[in-house]
Design an enzyme around this catalytic site. Structure first.
Site, PDB file in Angstrom:
ATOM      1  N   ASP A   8       0.890  -1.166   0.000  1.00 25.68           N
ATOM      2  CA  ASP A   8       0.000   0.000   0.000  1.00 25.68           C
ATOM      3  C   ASP A   8       0.924   1.211   0.000  1.00 25.68           C
ATOM      4  O   ASP A   8       2.141   1.081  -0.229  1.00 25.68           O
ATOM      5  CB  ASP A   8      -1.004  -0.046   1.169  1.00 25.68           C
ATOM      6  CG  ASP A   8      -0.360   0.156   2.536  1.00 25.68           C
ATOM      7  OD1 ASP A   8       0.894   0.261   2.605  1.00 25.68           O
ATOM      8  OD2 ASP A   8      -1.092   0.214   3.537  1.00 25.68           O
ATOM      9  N   CYS A  65       3.184  -3.240   3.886  1.00 22.64           N
ATOM     10  CA  CYS A  65       2.388  -2.072   4.292  1.00 22.64           C
ATOM     11  C   CYS A  65       3.141  -1.393   5.438  1.00 22.64           C
ATOM     12  O   CYS A  65       4.324  -1.661   5.639  1.00 22.64           O
ATOM     13  CB  CYS A  65       0.950  -2.453   4.640  1.00 22.64           C
ATOM     14  SG  CYS A  65       0.700  -3.517   6.070  1.00 22.64           S
ATOM     15  N   THR A  67       2.829  -1.605   8.774  1.00 23.61           N
ATOM     16  CA  THR A  67       3.221  -2.550   9.825  1.00 23.61           C
ATOM     17  C   THR A  67       3.385  -3.971   9.306  1.00 23.61           C
ATOM     18  O   THR A  67       3.976  -4.804   9.996  1.00 23.61           O
ATOM     19  CB  THR A  67       2.130  -2.597  10.914  1.00 23.61           C
ATOM     20  OG1 THR A  67       0.901  -3.011  10.295  1.00 23.61           O
ATOM     21  CG2 THR A  67       1.940  -1.247  11.583  1.00 23.61           C
ATOM     22  N   HIS A  98       9.405 -24.512   8.547  1.00 24.37           N
ATOM     23  CA  HIS A  98       8.355 -25.167   9.335  1.00 24.37           C
ATOM     24  C   HIS A  98       6.950 -24.902   8.801  1.00 24.37           C
ATOM     25  O   HIS A  98       6.112 -25.794   8.809  1.00 24.37           O
ATOM     26  CB  HIS A  98       8.419 -24.700  10.793  1.00 24.37           C
ATOM     27  CG  HIS A  98       9.619 -25.209  11.529  1.00 24.37           C
ATOM     28  ND1 HIS A  98       9.708 -25.218  12.901  1.00 24.37           N
ATOM     29  CD2 HIS A  98      10.792 -25.732  11.081  1.00 24.37           C
ATOM     30  CE1 HIS A  98      10.872 -25.728  13.272  1.00 24.37           C
ATOM     31  NE2 HIS A  98      11.566 -26.035  12.183  1.00 24.37           N
ATOM     32  N   HIS A 133       6.256 -31.324   9.793  1.00 27.86           N
ATOM     33  CA  HIS A 133       5.685 -30.002   9.514  1.00 27.86           C
ATOM     34  C   HIS A 133       4.576 -30.084   8.461  1.00 27.86           C
ATOM     35  O   HIS A 133       3.644 -29.279   8.479  1.00 27.86           O
ATOM     36  CB  HIS A 133       6.784 -29.040   9.072  1.00 27.86           C
ATOM     37  CG  HIS A 133       7.874 -28.899  10.092  1.00 27.86           C
ATOM     38  ND1 HIS A 133       7.648 -28.405  11.353  1.00 27.86           N
ATOM     39  CD2 HIS A 133       9.190 -29.239  10.046  1.00 27.86           C
ATOM     40  CE1 HIS A 133       8.773 -28.424  12.034  1.00 27.86           C
ATOM     41  NE2 HIS A 133       9.727 -28.934  11.280  1.00 27.86           N
TER      42      HIS A 133
HETATM   43  C1  RB5 Z   1      -1.809   2.684   6.457  1.00 26.18           C
HETATM   44  O1  RB5 Z   1      -1.828   3.908   7.126  1.00 26.18           O
HETATM   45  C2  RB5 Z   1      -1.526   1.572   7.433  1.00 26.18           C
HETATM   46  O2  RB5 Z   1      -2.643   1.355   8.236  1.00 26.18           O
HETATM   47  C3  RB5 Z   1      -1.170   0.285   6.690  1.00 26.18           C
HETATM   48  O3  RB5 Z   1      -0.048   0.524   5.897  1.00 26.18           O
HETATM   49  C4  RB5 Z   1      -0.813  -0.909   7.535  1.00 26.18           C
HETATM   50  O4  RB5 Z   1       0.084  -0.591   8.523  1.00 26.18           O
HETATM   51  C5  RB5 Z   1      -1.967  -1.671   8.041  1.00 26.18           C
HETATM   52  O5  RB5 Z   1      -1.809  -2.713   8.698  1.00 26.18           O
END
Ligand code: RB5
Length: 148
Positions: A8, A65, A67, A98, A133
């Site tokens: 994203d 993304c 996180t 695994h 596994h």
């Molecule tokens: C976008 O602001 C953020 O929410 C997205 O990149 C991600 O971290 C979502 O899990």
């Protein structure tokens, strides 16, 4: 090996870095977008990557993304996908050995670029060990079947 990759806006820069690495080492890939850092919704990008891995068009997927969490949650909704959110090199290796993870999720706002590239390299070069596994992965598949 053929890789499906997407991000994203929060993971766009790392997606571009990973594409440069894949090009450098001669690994074929398709970029499912986005093409710039404008705000988008990560499920719209996780879904086509996960589906293209699940149906065998691509061998593995990489999703980035902010996180890595949203991408991993979305990708794991697709049957046949074992998406691992990874922030360290040990886990990158063991999730291949695994879990036979077929999609890697990364958080651009969580880890530095050097570590991220080492994780990608490790994950791409680690192999599933099978054996006990495989039994566990078969049990994951059985849970998917329960969802009807
Ligand atoms: C976008 O602001 C953020 O929410 C997205 O990149 C991600 O971290 C979502 O899990």
């Amino acid at each position: 090996m053929k890789i499906a990759i997407a991000s994203d806006h929060g993971g766009f820069l790392y997606k571009e870095k990973i594409k440069a690495y894949l090009t450098e080492v001669g690994i074929e890939f398709k970029d499912f977008g986005p093409s710039d850092e404008n705000s988008v919704d990560y499920p719209d990008y996780a879904k086509p990557v996960a589906e293209s891995v699940a149906n065998g068009t691509y061998d593995r997927g990489i999703l980035v993304c902010g996180t890595g969490i949203g991408m991993s949650i979305a990708a794991n909704k697709v049957d046949g996908i074992r998406c691992a959110l990874v922030s360290d090199v040990f886990t990158a290796e063991v999730t291949r050995q695994h879990n036979n993870s077929n999609v890697l999720a990364l958080g651009q706002r969580v880890i530095g670029e050097g570590l991220m590239l080492l994780i990608v390299k490790t994950w791409l070069n680690s192999e599933f060990e099978g054996g006990r596994h495989q039994n566990r992965i078969d049990k994951i598949s059985a849970i998917e079947s329960c969802n009807g």
